[in-house]
Design a protein around this motif. Sequence first.
Motif, PDB file in Angstrom:
ATOM      1  N   GLY A  26       0.626   0.747   0.549  1.00 52.83           N
ATOM      2  CA  GLY A  26       1.489   0.353   1.652  1.00 52.83           C
ATOM      3  C   GLY A  26       2.705  -0.427   1.186  1.00 52.83           C
ATOM      4  N   GLU A  54       1.194   6.012   2.691  1.00 52.06           N
ATOM      5  CA  GLU A  54       0.115   5.835   3.654  1.00 52.06           C
ATOM      6  C   GLU A  54      -1.037   6.778   3.341  1.00 52.06           C
ATOM      7  OE1 GLU A  54       1.196   6.730   7.635  1.00 52.06           O
ATOM      8  OE2 GLU A  54       2.124   8.670   7.159  1.00 52.06           O
ATOM      9  N   TYR A  95      -2.423  10.093  -0.572  1.00 54.75           N
ATOM     10  CA  TYR A  95      -1.381   9.360   0.148  1.00 54.75           C
ATOM     11  C   TYR A  95      -0.150  10.241   0.374  1.00 54.75           C
ATOM     12  CZ  TYR A  95      -4.168   5.289  -1.138  1.00 54.75           C
ATOM     13  OH  TYR A  95      -5.208   4.402  -1.305  1.00 54.75           O
TER      14      TYR A  95
END
Length: 276
Positions: free
Chosen positions: A241, A246, A272
């Motif tokens: 993050g 994400e 991610y």
Amino acid sequence: MTTTTTARADESAESAESAGAAEPTGGLGTALTTAYSDALAEVYDEIYPSTPDLEDVADFLLTLTEPGASVLELGVGTGRVALPLADKGFRVHGVDSSAGMLARLAEKDPEGRITPVHADFASLDLGRVFDVVLAPFNSLCCAVAPDEQIALMHAVARHTAPDGHVVVETFDPSDYHVQKKNEISTYPVAGRGAMIESIGVLPASQNMMVHNTLFLDGEPPTSATTVMRYLWPSELDLLAGIARLELSARYSGWREQPFDGGDSRKMCVSVYRPLS
């Protein structure tokens, strides 16, 4: 090291320079990992032989992208993952801070299908992005302190295409975190001897001390030591993050097995995507 191997290591370094990478100049984590990897490069494939499940990595990436996609692998080593990826049609750049490991890769890849990059992960800047950035076999744990891991994750993010994927393999540290004494394992070196590995844990800093001693026929014992910093899955998500990545999926293996945590024998494969 033979003259031929040395020459191939030099060729790997030249390839890295042409790709825009510099000689490894990272912190303590890079120095420890480089020395450790150089010491084990000659016997690495015998200690950790290739297995059919390594091809699962390539099949997993094919669920995320197409054959022919570009892949940046952190910790390419001797090519145990990169070469099966090339077999599936991926265009692979492989980063390693160890010239010894890259020399072994060159021996196994005479066609030059893998582009070797001799560099530190965290300071890497190739001036381009990739469809997939892959960090298998606990590569991110080679950074031994939180600031090094943050820098490494930023390097991952800056090399990921806006519509690309980051794939990170770690282990669930639950069992190791409560380990009270060193764990000792023995690995055969086929027809040549054995390696003894000792792992101790410092829970307060989440560091693991890994010490290996090689006993090879006709040679004096040699030792190599490194330090890793293990990551909890939630901590890995926090680092991602910070680098504007994400989580999109998490599994306990390359065949998309559900991840439920709590067992350090289980892999943790995290996927991610860049935040828009």
